[in-house]
Design an enzyme around this catalytic site. Sequence first.
Site, mmCIF file in Angstrom:
data_model
loop_
_atom_site.group_PDB
_atom_site.id
_atom_site.type_symbol
_atom_site.label_atom_id
_atom_site.label_comp_id
_atom_site.label_asym_id
_atom_site.label_seq_id
_atom_site.Cartn_x
_atom_site.Cartn_y
_atom_site.Cartn_z
ATOM 1 N N HIS A 187 72.790 7.781 -46.765
ATOM 2 C CA HIS A 187 71.531 8.944 -46.484
ATOM 3 C C HIS A 187 70.302 8.663 -47.326
ATOM 4 O O HIS A 187 69.154 9.368 -47.397
ATOM 5 C CB HIS A 187 71.952 10.265 -47.117
ATOM 6 C CG HIS A 187 73.259 10.581 -46.067
ATOM 7 N ND1 HIS A 187 73.606 11.997 -46.121
ATOM 8 C CD2 HIS A 187 73.692 10.037 -45.134
ATOM 9 C CE1 HIS A 187 74.592 12.151 -45.151
ATOM 10 N NE2 HIS A 187 74.503 10.819 -44.716
ATOM 11 N N ASP A 207 76.856 8.830 -47.809
ATOM 12 C CA ASP A 207 75.991 9.693 -48.142
ATOM 13 C C ASP A 207 74.909 9.052 -49.042
ATOM 14 O O ASP A 207 74.628 7.951 -48.753
ATOM 15 C CB ASP A 207 76.715 10.761 -49.198
ATOM 16 C CG ASP A 207 76.171 12.184 -49.009
ATOM 17 O OD1 ASP A 207 74.824 12.361 -49.473
ATOM 18 O OD2 ASP A 207 76.836 13.356 -48.475
#
Length: 404
Positions: A243, A220
């Site tokens: 991310h 993430d």
Amino acid sequence: MAFPLVALLFLVTARWCLEVAHAGRQVFDVTDFGAVADGQTDDSKAFLRAWMKACAAPGRPAVVVPKGEYRLHPVVFRGPCKGYMELRLAGVLRAPDDLAAFRGSHEWVNFAGIDGLLVTGGGTFDGRGASSWHLNDCPRKPDCTPLPVSIKLGRVRNVTITEVTSLDSKFFHVIIIGSQDVAIHRVTIRAPRDSPNTDGVHIQGSSNVRITDTAVATGDDCVSVGPGSADITVSGVSCGPGHGISVGSLGRHPGEEDVRGLRVSNCTLAGTANGVRIKTWRGGLRPAAGVSGLVFEDIVMRKVRNPIIIDQEYCPYSSSSCRHESALLPSVVKISDVKFKNIRGVSATQVAVKLSCSGASPCHGLELRDIDLRYVKRGVATESRCANVAGGVAGGTLVPPSCI
């Protein structure tokens, strides 16, 4: 016989000096308090006994964790303490595999209410997340119950974490909330690319936080900056997979506090889903958070899918929640005074710059300067796309051409 006598006196004196120095450091070894370090025994009570004893000591007491494997159930290392605390971790701390061991706890290792703390020593916090990732339904359900965070810094001040590793957290690796004057320096954070919600460092309701010279590879955001964050520095961070480095998400709850004063510089992002990103939810209720005073500069992108992105239509769910009436309304979060400077490298998608602002609160004061982002496919030019950008400036090298 004079020489041996002198030598003996020297050795006795040296040993006495070492004992005095050792006593002056106030060292509290967890094995002296019952920690077994076999990787199987629950050493939580031994760690807490050592912490409480050190916390009551003046000066600069150190809780020392020698090399070895220590099984640790959820613990709260609580302050205030009498002196400046140090956790010197040389060993490996392992979290329980079974979520039942957390008994409703939202964190594994929780540092709470401390003013003055150093966590160092070259050791590892092993969150053992692989045993629980399949139970995480937060990527699919907005009303999910999050898995436990590995390390929480809650309402702390003057804290430095350096030269340690956080491995395979069940959820976020590190969360900093309600805190001031925190430094994360030369830390390694690792989890597989497909591990859900394993953000590297999440900051919320905190000020003067510095993340420097740190390597983050997760499933993430490498760094996420949430509501109420101010005066945040992210520098020298290598990110990927993950991310990217994100502000948000914001605007999901009414009354969120502003994000003010973020500088991201001298970072490298490789193979990430996003580069530098601001994300806000569609819809939302006023009063809403504002975003201002952000600088992203001197950043290298290596095959990043969305190198520069403002996304004010954020909704990660494919369920009906993204089609709900309120989610169809424009975001109420206002974004202003954001600079993107000297950002270069390779985009994995043709749209290298996407500034998708809100129709209800258009972006103001954006700046693009010296942007050089080439498409991974040679001979194909990258593009910029803008929506609801009310004002801004662009200058220097601009690849792709600016849409401001």
